[in-house]
Enzyme design. Sequence first.
Site, short mmCIF file in Angstrom:
data_model
loop_
_atom_site.label_atom_id
_atom_site.label_comp_id
_atom_site.label_asym_id
_atom_site.label_seq_id
_atom_site.Cartn_x
_atom_site.Cartn_y
_atom_site.Cartn_z
N ASN A 1 0.83 -1.19 0.00
CA ASN A 1 0.00 0.00 0.00
C ASN A 1 0.87 1.24 0.00
OD1 ASN A 1 -2.43 -1.52 0.30
ND2 ASN A 1 -2.11 -1.60 2.52
N ASP B 1 1.10 4.45 1.92
CA ASP B 1 0.59 5.00 3.17
C ASP B 1 0.62 6.53 3.11
OD1 ASP B 1 0.32 2.46 4.09
OD2 ASP B 1 1.95 2.55 5.56
N ASN C 1 5.61 -4.46 5.08
CA ASN C 1 6.26 -4.12 6.35
C ASN C 1 6.91 -5.34 6.99
OD1 ASN C 1 5.16 -1.58 5.94
ND2 ASN C 1 3.45 -1.90 7.35
N GLU D 1 -4.80 -8.85 4.25
CA GLU D 1 -4.97 -7.68 3.38
C GLU D 1 -5.12 -8.09 1.91
OE1 GLU D 1 -3.17 -3.83 5.70
OE2 GLU D 1 -1.95 -4.72 4.12
N SER E 1 2.12 -1.80 25.06
CA SER E 1 3.02 -1.48 26.17
C SER E 1 3.04 -2.57 27.25
CB SER E 1 2.61 -0.15 26.81
OG SER E 1 1.28 -0.20 27.28
N ASP F 1 5.87 6.72 16.55
CA ASP F 1 4.84 6.28 15.60
C ASP F 1 4.64 4.77 15.78
OD1 ASP F 1 3.18 5.68 13.49
OD2 ASP F 1 4.56 6.36 11.93
N GLY G 1 3.11 -3.92 15.05
CA GLY G 1 2.73 -5.33 14.99
C GLY G 1 3.39 -6.06 13.83
N ASP G 2 3.55 -5.36 12.71
CA ASP G 2 4.24 -5.95 11.56
C ASP G 2 5.71 -6.20 11.88
OD1 ASP G 2 1.88 -5.73 10.16
OD2 ASP G 2 2.40 -3.79 9.30
N GLY H 1 7.01 6.10 9.94
CA GLY H 1 6.80 5.26 8.77
C GLY H 1 6.66 3.81 9.14
#
Length: 401
Positions: free
Chosen positions: A109, A111, A141, A239, A322, A345, A350-351, A386
Amino acid sequence: MKKQERQKAIRVKLVTDKKVYVSELAKELSVTTRTIRNDLNELSQNSLFSLFHGGAQIKSAPDESLFEQSFTNTILNGFKSHKEITSVPAHAKQNSYIDDSIYILGSFNIDIVSETTTFPQIGQTIRASATRFYAGGKGTNQAVAAAKINNNVHLTVKLGADEFSKKAKRYLTNTGISSFSFFENEMSSTGIAMVWVSGATGDNMISIDLGANETFTQEDILLDIDTIRNCKVFLTQLENNFPITRFAIMQAKLGKSLVVLNPAPYVSEIKEILHLIDIITPNKIEAEALSGINIVDIYSAKNAARSIYVQGAKCVIITLGSDGCLIFDGTVFTHIPAYKSAVVDTSGAGDAFTGALAACIANGKGLINAAQYASAFASLKVERKGASNMPNNSLVYHRMQ
């Protein structure tokens, strides 16, 4: 024409026409019928193609009831080395691998990231302090993250026939990812994600137009069938269009692969394939959707992990931001606290975790050590802007120390 190019041409024709004939191929490729027979013999040994007198055809898709609900030798070694583990699941089996390769069926994608002080409410207009364009997509990612750790990462994506497609290929070929399968759909645009990032907390909100990501076909997957069947770790997300994701997972299970699924963005159909998944890595929201349990603390997270395991997944790793991550293998819970970080960011955190986890497992690490490394890796990722901006390997070891 070289042998490799010739066999690729034969594979493409098989996928397209479902059936090919020796005489026609010999004429079309300007070689002898003996050469074509030798090519078909080689192709039939490692893929879904079967021979008949005078040609070859694609085998019918297997029924999923044929799949063994297996867990891998690599992961079980990690379980056995952990001090709290006393037993090995009965359904475990021994596997042998060709190499340490990772196959990622993913997404790409563009972003579009807007940095704001707060998230907008319904009907509210707020001012963004900055807007930037990044390469993204969960599969991309995760592949970038995995390639920081493993030198044998293959990424398969589908792009639109637009300017973004050219930029995607240029970007990806300059990452550390070792090989690619680029498919295109002329009727769709390359995927686009709208991302809002809070400047105060680093938290994010995301909406995705999947575009070409959602147009994968069985023919696309069959062109990669040997790579899928022979990789050590098969990693995917949600996805792409679900029926094809399911089909690819079924092919990986018929081979030697350990299947890792990051269940995002969540779809209810995922419950149909949990029995095919070796490791699943939901975040808190996805784990709640899968289990029907509201997660408010580690105790409720354990109940959610147990529920997902009972539904068929061999190992459940819930990422809790966290609060670190929680691992359940059906016998023992292991909680790994989060590493402290200066959050900028959280997009792609998770990726980063899932890509690093898959790479460590492919490299031979046990599950607990792999998850610890992945946690440190993700803690460094959130200090960067990013979603695909991943840290270097050396920084991870420094943080773990």
